[in-house]
Design a protein around this motif. Structure first.
Motif, short mmCIF file in Angstrom:
data_model
loop_
_atom_site.label_atom_id
_atom_site.label_comp_id
_atom_site.label_asym_id
_atom_site.label_seq_id
_atom_site.Cartn_x
_atom_site.Cartn_y
_atom_site.Cartn_z
N ASP A 19 -2.78 0.24 0.69
CA ASP A 19 -1.63 0.29 1.58
C ASP A 19 -1.08 1.72 1.65
N ALA A 20 0.09 1.86 2.24
CA ALA A 20 0.64 3.20 2.51
C ALA A 20 0.94 4.00 1.26
N VAL A 21 1.07 3.31 0.11
CA VAL A 21 1.34 4.03 -1.14
C VAL A 21 0.14 3.99 -2.07
N GLY A 22 -1.03 3.58 -1.54
CA GLY A 22 -2.25 3.61 -2.32
C GLY A 22 -2.51 2.39 -3.16
N VAL A 81 2.72 -6.10 0.11
CA VAL A 81 2.16 -4.75 0.18
C VAL A 81 2.81 -4.00 1.33
N ARG A 82 2.70 -2.67 1.28
CA ARG A 82 3.17 -1.84 2.39
C ARG A 82 2.13 -1.87 3.51
N ARG A 83 2.34 -1.08 4.55
CA ARG A 83 1.41 -1.10 5.68
C ARG A 83 -0.01 -0.75 5.21
N VAL A 84 -0.96 -1.58 5.62
CA VAL A 84 -2.33 -1.44 5.15
C VAL A 84 -3.07 -0.38 5.95
N ASP A 85 -3.84 0.43 5.25
CA ASP A 85 -4.65 1.48 5.86
C ASP A 85 -6.02 0.87 6.21
N GLY A 86 -6.16 0.47 7.47
CA GLY A 86 -7.40 -0.17 7.89
C GLY A 86 -8.59 0.76 7.91
N ALA A 87 -8.38 1.99 8.35
CA ALA A 87 -9.49 2.94 8.46
C ALA A 87 -10.10 3.23 7.09
N TYR A 88 -9.24 3.32 6.07
CA TYR A 88 -9.75 3.57 4.71
C TYR A 88 -10.69 2.43 4.30
N GLY A 89 -10.29 1.20 4.58
CA GLY A 89 -11.11 0.06 4.20
C GLY A 89 -12.44 0.02 4.92
#
Length: 955
Positions: A310-313, A931-939
């Motif tokens: 998420d936004a904080v890792g 969770v905070r906003r999820v980082d889709g691109a990272y996944g």
């Protein structure tokens, strides 16, 4: 005159009569009739009330269902063929299957509020991946037979063999899988060859099986339908040398003892997770599965859960690789799968969590030991048994007396399978008792078996040596207390209808009443084998007939098939019927399917699967079909026009007054009209697609008719047709009652699809009656127009019909807001979580918009709470527009806010109070995103689709 509705109707519909009056005043209508008269084009309006039985009370409806249930005979099933008795752990049945926190959730497109469901699905993928020995598994398919068919197209895409190469199926593939695969292959121009592959050890023998034709894919059953286990290593090598891929249709329970397919060379494994705690249910719903080797994961059909941050890792789950979905790729999509079988995949995953690897192995050993005891007793009695190596099924040679043996078993309360006049097969499962084995032995005239736990005596190449399910989750929750708390912890991380409104346009998240759900777990429905003798399934088939007739009355069509077990499969069935109709009329050249640009992506994918070529019709600025473009394309393709595929009301939420003209122009050109029934909740009792020009529609029972979404499934997508298309509805080789002999073949594994959840829709229609269903539609339209009216000053409503009215949903246009301020639909969607709501549908059918569908079930207080939240968010957007804060620093961009985020350092230009408790949020009802906003691109860049080991979280 005011109609007094039965109690249930008033409980299903949210607003009271006083609320209705206030809402009509806001919308500017003098009465409900006046509103509907303005909204519905006169050319399609129903001329008479909906004719159904008067609504029953809840006790009366349950009593009627009890009578139908009593007409089923639930015998001990030892039929097998992919369906087995299983013990659902009570803690899973009560806390998943019967728990609205699980069954009323939506597809996890908003991952921040779906973490519990996503973790359960990741567990499911891990079970499948570990047991099959293949790197990546998806989040569930529809059933085993359609999973085999999906593997066919995946192998066709993945193989470098010539385009005219054939698909080779082993003769011991389950018969329903062979039949469904043939249905799928025919319109794609794929030739299917069925042969005995058990003796093939080299490329020469492999090519001999196809008379020298090139092969792109091979499918084997593991163990086979007759129970035999083969070592397929040499076949896999020969297939790979020939440029083909190999699929194993494998039994997950057997794989706890058997060498995994991935270890002997399979590229793909498919199957069903039914025997992991999911009742047979006369055929479904059950979660199918597919896993693939490295290199094929990006072509997996359906949904894939992955691990991201998420936004904080912090670790967070999400649906991975969503660019494969139909709303992106449309006619280039790899599959038309939309609904999956999520609720059943969750149950299967929790069965594995509950038992753990050691428990699963104990069950498998016990099952095999029973089969071995039966095998030995038969041989000792002088009866020939065919398989040398088997897991749970034995095929027995009984020359000329198969029928007599089946009848003898039947007299003792046991169903076994008659393969042909000389052979029967018997399958055991975890529910098989010593008394059952004794009864079967008596039917064969041999002494009773004496089962004792024994390890398989298979050759070493067949015996599993690799570990599985070593992750902590499968080795922790084995007490009832721990399991109960684990399930509760997961459901607490999710947002479902039991918490509040899910205002998703196009998805109709309405009330799934408890009474409607009650019959699903009754053993008379839940414990029926789909291939049980017809005289044992009278009650469920009577219920199916009732529902078919009611759906005909509701839609204005003449015939209905309930076999399709998802809306996408209903689309496919309807387009196959059109295709077959043209062929029967000598017009096989008709292969053009016109589809509006606004259509759901599955429409285009289904058309391609049915052998049609998609031609897109433009959308007019008003949101309707561009009539000039449409007429031009009808003229251009007239002689080859097979169908128009149109959603009504349109996907843009508008009752188009041109619909009858569209239908007439298509018919004049010799084509057929497919009316997508996704938006039927705006039509029931007010208009009938079969009357205003439709030739065929699929209906979504998991939308309009109250089958719960279950976190993304199960679904049922029946197909309804006018009489000239009825001969081309689906049928099934193992049931003469499932469809016409002239039908297009089966499109689902079971004759009646997901039959065990049909009592839900039966109860809904029976409890509502014609007047109640009509009232529900009217209220859905009023609710949508009330929301549109209240929000129009804050957010432009993109499209509207006559008099500025929408249908049952409205599109809020944020594109101008985004251009002016930088605040996106994602920002609004995530901020809604802080206010305690699931987001409306994002960027469909128009990018940069939100589509809202409140349904008839939401009461005025909840509608006002949603409107207040959206208006408050607009004020937060205005703060960005006025330069008070940048979009990047705003409360919108950092949403959602977790409880943990409030406890640390605070460097935002807004307060903790504003972040977590904005105006209107009741502290006692506060929902916290986990969770905070999820980082889709990272996944997507770091694709992980199984449970990570504990050390993965150490950082």
């Amino acid at each position: 005159m005011t109609h007094v509705h039965p109690d249930f109707v008033q409980r299903h519909i949210g607003p009271t009569s006083d609320d209705e009056t206030r809402m009509l005043e806001v919308v500017g209508a003098s009465s409900m009739d006046a509103l509907i008269e303005r909204a519905i084009p006169e050319v399609i309006a129903a001329r008479r009330p909906l004719e159904l039985q008067a609504a029953a009370s809840e006790p009366a409806a349950i009593a009627e269902l009890r009578v139908k249930a009593s007409r089923n005979s639930v015998l001990t099933s030892m039929i097998g063929l992919g369906y087995y008795g299983t013990h659902t752990p009570a803690v899973v049945r009560r806390n998943v299957l019967e728990n609205p926190a699980w069954y009323t959730a939506y597809t996890p497109y908003q991952p921040e509020i779906s973490q519990g469901r996503l973790e359960a699905l990741l567990n499911f993928q891990t079970v499948v991946s570990d047991l099959t020995g293949l790197l990546t598994s998806g989040a569930s398919l529809l059933d085993e037979a359609t999973a085999v068919a999906e593997a066919m197209t995946l192998m066709r895409r993945g193989s470098k063999a010539a385009q005219d190469a054939v698909l080779l199926l082993d003769a011991q593939l389950l018969p329903q899988s062979i039949a469904v695969t043939r249905t799928r292959a025919l319109p794609l121009g794929i030739d299917v060859v069925v042969a005995d592959l058990s003796e093939i050890t080299d490329g020469e023998a492999l090519l001999a099986a196809t008379d020298g034709r090139a092969i792109f894919g091979v499918v084997v059953q593991y163990p086979g339908a007759d129970g035999t286990i083969h070592d397929w290593t040499q076949l896999a090598t020969a297939a790979h040398d020939a440029g083909a891929l190999v699929t194993a249709a494998a039994d997950l329970l057997a794989l706890t003892l058997l060498t995994p397919p991935g270890e002997w060379g399979a590229d793909i494994a498919v199957g069903s997770s039914q025997r992991f705690g999911v009742p047979m249910g006369f055929g479904g719903p059950h979660a199918g599965y597919m896993s693939v080797r490295d290199g094929l994961q990006r072509t997996l059909p359906g949904r894939l859960v992955g691990v991201s941050v998420d936004a904080v890792g912090a670790p967070a789950f999400r649906l991975a690789l969503q660019t494969r979905e139909q709303h992106i790729r449309r006619e280039k999509a790899t599959s038309n799968i939309c609904t999956a079988q999520v609720l059943l995949a969750v149950m299967a995953s929790m069965y594995a969590v509950y038992h753990g690897p050691d428990g699963l192995r104990r069950i498998a050993v016990a099952v095999h030991s029973k089969a071995r005891a039966l095998h030995d007793a038969l041989e000792a009695g002088g009866v020939e048994v065919l398989p040398d190596h088997f897991f749970d099924t034995v095929t027995v040679v009984v020359p000329g007396r198969a029928d007599a043996v089946v009848q003898a078993a039947l007299e003792r309360g046991i169903n076994i399978w008659e393969v042909d006049g000389d052979h029967v097969s018997v399958s055991v499962d975890e529910t098989t008792t010593d008394d059952d084995l004794r009864s079967v032995a008596q039917a064969f005239g041999v002494n009773s078996p004496k089962p004792v736990p024994v390890e398989p005596n298979w050759p070493s190449a067949l015996v599993r040596t690799s570990d599985y399910l070593q992750y902590p989750v499968f080795n922790t929750h084995h007490s009832e207390t721990s399991m109960l708390r684990y399930l509760r912890s997961l459901s607490d991380r999710d947002y479902a209808l039991d918490r509040g409104m899910i205002p998703l346009g196009s998805c109709t998240m309405k009330l799934n009443a408890t009474t409607e759900m009650e019959a699903v777990t009754w053993p008379e429905f839940a414990n029926l084998h789909p291939f049980a003798p017809a005289d044992q399934t009278v009650g469920i088939r009577e219920l199916i007939t009732d529902l078919e007739q009611w759906l005909c009355a509701i839609t204005g069509y003449d015939s209905v098939s309930l076999q399709p077990n998802a809306g996408s499969q209903g689309e496919f069935a309807g387009l196959l019927a059109i295709h077959a109709y043209h062929q029967a009329n000598g017009e096989a050249e008709r292969n053009i399917c016109l589809i509006p640009a606004s259509a759901h992506g599955t429409n285009a994918a289904s058309a391609v699967m049915a052998g049609l070529k998609v031609v897109v019709v433009k959308t007019a600025p008003t949101g309707e079909v561009d009539m000039e473009d449409f007429k031009q394309k009808v003229k251009e393709h007239g002689e080859r026009l097979a169908a128009l595929m149109v959603t009504y009301p349109s996907t843009n939420g508008v009752y188009e007054d041109t619909i009858t003209e569209l239908c007439s122009l298509v018919h004049e050109a010799g084509g057929q009209v497919y009316v997508d029934g996704a938006n039927l909740n705006a039509l029931i009792g007010l208009a009938q697609p079969g009357e205003f020009g439709g030739d065929v529609s699929h209906l979504n029972l998991h939308k309009t008719f109250c089958i719960p979404h279950g976190g993304g499934g199960p679904g049922v997508g029946p197909v309804a047709v006018r009489s000239h298309l009825a001969p081309y509805l689906p049928n099934h080789p193992l049931s003469e009652h499932a469809g016409p002999t002239t039908g297009v073949g089966p499109i689902s594994a079971a004759p009646f699809g997901s039959a065990s959840i049909l009592p839900i829709s039966w109860a809904y229609v029976r409890l509502m009656g014609g007047a109640g269903l009509t009232k529900a539609t009217q209220m859905a339209v009023l609710n949508a127009n009330y929301v549109a009216t209240r929000l129009r000053e804050s957010y432009p409503v993109l499209y509207a019909g006559q008099d500025g009215l929408v249908a049952h949903e409205c599109i809020l246009d944020l594109r101008g807001i985004t251009k002016e301020t930088g605040v996106t639909v994602d920002d609004v969607a995530k901020r809604l979580i802080d206010y305690g709501f699931h987001s409306p549908t994002m960027s469909f059918p128009v990018a940069g918009t939100l589509m809202v569908e409140p349904t008839e079930s939401e009461d005025l207080a909840e509608l006002d709470r949603f409107c207040a939240a959206m208006i408050a968010i607009r004020e937060e957007i205005d703060a960005v527009a006025n330069g008070e804060v940048s979009a990047a620093d705003s409360v919108l961009r950092h949403a959602p806010h977790t409880a943990l985020s409030l406890a640390g350092e605070w460097e935002h230009p807004y307060t903790r109070q504003e972040a977590a408790y904005p105006a209107g949020v009741d502290p006692l009802r506060k929902y916290w995103a986990p969770v905070r906003r999820v980082d889709g691109a990272y996944g997507d860049r770091h694709l992980v689709c199984t449970c990570p080991p504990p050390e993965a979280y150490e950082d």
